[in-house]
Design a protein around this motif. Structure first.
Motif, mmCIF file in Angstrom:
data_model
loop_
_atom_site.group_PDB
_atom_site.id
_atom_site.type_symbol
_atom_site.label_atom_id
_atom_site.label_comp_id
_atom_site.label_asym_id
_atom_site.label_seq_id
_atom_site.Cartn_x
_atom_site.Cartn_y
_atom_site.Cartn_z
ATOM 1 N N PRO A 286 -105.616 -40.661 43.121
ATOM 2 C CA PRO A 286 -104.982 -40.615 44.441
ATOM 3 C C PRO A 286 -105.817 -41.383 45.465
ATOM 4 N N SER A 287 -105.162 -41.985 46.437
ATOM 5 C CA SER A 287 -105.867 -42.738 47.478
ATOM 6 C C SER A 287 -105.032 -42.737 48.753
ATOM 7 N N CYS A 288 -105.688 -42.997 49.878
ATOM 8 C CA CYS A 288 -104.993 -43.120 51.152
ATOM 9 C C CYS A 288 -104.278 -44.473 51.202
ATOM 10 N N LEU A 289 -103.045 -44.485 51.660
ATOM 11 C CA LEU A 289 -102.247 -45.703 51.695
ATOM 12 C C LEU A 289 -102.426 -46.406 53.032
ATOM 13 N N SER A 290 -102.639 -47.699 52.979
ATOM 14 C CA SER A 290 -102.807 -48.480 54.211
ATOM 15 C C SER A 290 -101.501 -48.580 55.002
ATOM 16 N N GLY A 292 -99.216 -46.231 54.971
ATOM 17 C CA GLY A 292 -98.739 -44.894 55.281
ATOM 18 C C GLY A 292 -97.817 -44.393 54.188
ATOM 19 N N LYS A 294 -96.771 -41.722 50.982
ATOM 20 C CA LYS A 294 -97.403 -40.960 49.923
ATOM 21 C C LYS A 294 -96.939 -41.442 48.555
ATOM 22 N N CYS A 296 -97.150 -40.206 44.549
ATOM 23 C CA CYS A 296 -97.447 -39.096 43.636
ATOM 24 C C CYS A 296 -97.256 -39.559 42.195
ATOM 25 N N SER A 318 -92.139 -43.201 52.409
ATOM 26 C CA SER A 318 -92.847 -43.535 53.640
ATOM 27 C C SER A 318 -91.888 -43.492 54.811
ATOM 28 N N GLU A 326 -99.411 -51.872 48.126
ATOM 29 C CA GLU A 326 -100.365 -50.811 47.830
ATOM 30 C C GLU A 326 -100.844 -50.937 46.380
#
Length: 344
Positions: A286-290, A292, A294, A296, A318, A326
């Motif tokens: 899992p990682s933070c999306l640039s 925005g 989610k 899964c 999103s 991404e």
């Protein structure tokens, strides 16, 4: 190399002959002391063993208890034995973790003598001596601690304190002697040389097998040193190999989602295949999306046997409107290799 000598005594009484410390390296003599009967003779053996190439001249002094001395000139020449390795570098191909791969080479003996060889971990005897001293210091510390804690033995009435110290001293002396050879011989957790020691007959050769057993997915490189009787210097051998992790691959490098609806959940199947010879486990990172939103993954982790394939279900949503790119990443647990594809 050895030679025999004879000492004669032409007197009427028996005398004692002393040789002991009256000859220098690389010569030695046996027996070092003896008795010569009146009118008799005694044979002794002079050995010549040099660790370096060159000419050597020494005097052997025979001292009698009567005060007389006899000087014998000793001469020896040491040359380099014609013994060599077929290869000085062994490169072993990529090998899967937990499996083995072998390679072999020859050691040639072009002399007229039997020679002994042994694979060493260090390049020369000077390094051996440093390592031996280090081992002695370590064992001396352990021995001192053991001598101080003789309570259990004393309570059981097995030995007295002074006897306990003698037992400990003997045990650790034996351990040091045994460990010297073990520690100085070549050993490595990923490479094995077989045989580790032996002899080569005149004008003959012996085959050495190198076994590579990687425990990690990385490059390996070690050096072993062949200590050969008759060679002034140990012969270095460089061994390299590459450890290969599970060969897991994704079926896409880039996934073009096209036009999608904001806030809606979109699903995609990603296929993972194992085309290698060992099983592997891959998990979602899992990682933070640039952009925005989610991403899964279901399931979070897959375990694949050789020639197996399985599927991850990726979902994306999103609230942001616009173009996005991404990186979706997965980790192979055994090798820590990262697999990824671009979602855009």
């Amino acid at each position: 190399m050895t030679g025999n000598g004879v000492v004669e005594r032409r007197m009427e009484k028996t005398v004692r002959k002393l040789i002991g410390d009256k000859v220098d390296c690389p010569f030695s003599v046996e027996p070092r002391t003896g008795r010569v009967q009146a009118g008799g003779a005694m044979e002794f053996c002079v050995a010549f063993q040099s660790q370096t190439v060159g000419d050597f001249c020494k005097l052997l002094t025979v001292n009698y208890e009567t005060g007389e001395s006899v000087h014998i000139k000793l001469h020896g020449t040491a040359g380099e034995a014609n013994v060599y390795l077929e290869k000085n570098q062994i490169v072993i191909g990529d090998t899967f973790m937990g499996l083995k791969r072998e390679s072999s080479f020859l050691i040639f003996n072009k002399t007229k003598h039997i020679v002994n060889f042994r694979w060493k971990r260090l390049p020369d005897p000077a390094h051996d001596n440093v390592e031996i001293e280090r081992l002695k210091e370590s064992f001396e510390m352990v021995k001192d601690l053991e001598m101080k804690k003789n309570v259990p033995i004393k309570q059981l009435c097995h030995v007295e304190r002074n006897q306990h110290e003698i037992v400990c001293d003997r045990i650790y002396s034996d351990e040091i002697e045994a460990l010297k050879q073990q520690e100085l011989d070549f050993k490595d957790r990923n490479f094995i040389l077989l045989p580790g020691f032996g002899e080569i007959w005149p004008d003959n050769w012996i085959e050495i097998t190198v076994i590579f057993m990687p425990d990690k997915a990385q490059n390996f490189c070690v050096k072993a040193y062949c200590d050969i009787l008759g060679a002034e210097h140990r012969i270095p051998l460089t061994i390299t190999g590459v450890g290969q992790g599970p060969l897991l691959r994704l079926n896409v490098r880039s996934l073009d989602a096209g036009y999608i609806v904001a806030q809606a959940v979109h699903s995609y199947e990603i296929v993972v295949t194992n085309s290698g010879d060992i099983p592997g486990t891959v998990k979602f990172m899992p990682s933070c999306l640039s952009f925005g939103g989610k991403i899964c993954c279901d399931p979070k982790k897959l375990h694949l046997n050789p020639d197996d394939y399985k599927t991850f279900l990726i979902t994306f949503n999103s609230n942001t409107v616009g173009n996005f790119e991404e990186n979706v990443k997965f980790l192979i647990e055994e090798s820590h290799e990262v697999l990824q594809f671009m979602l855009k």
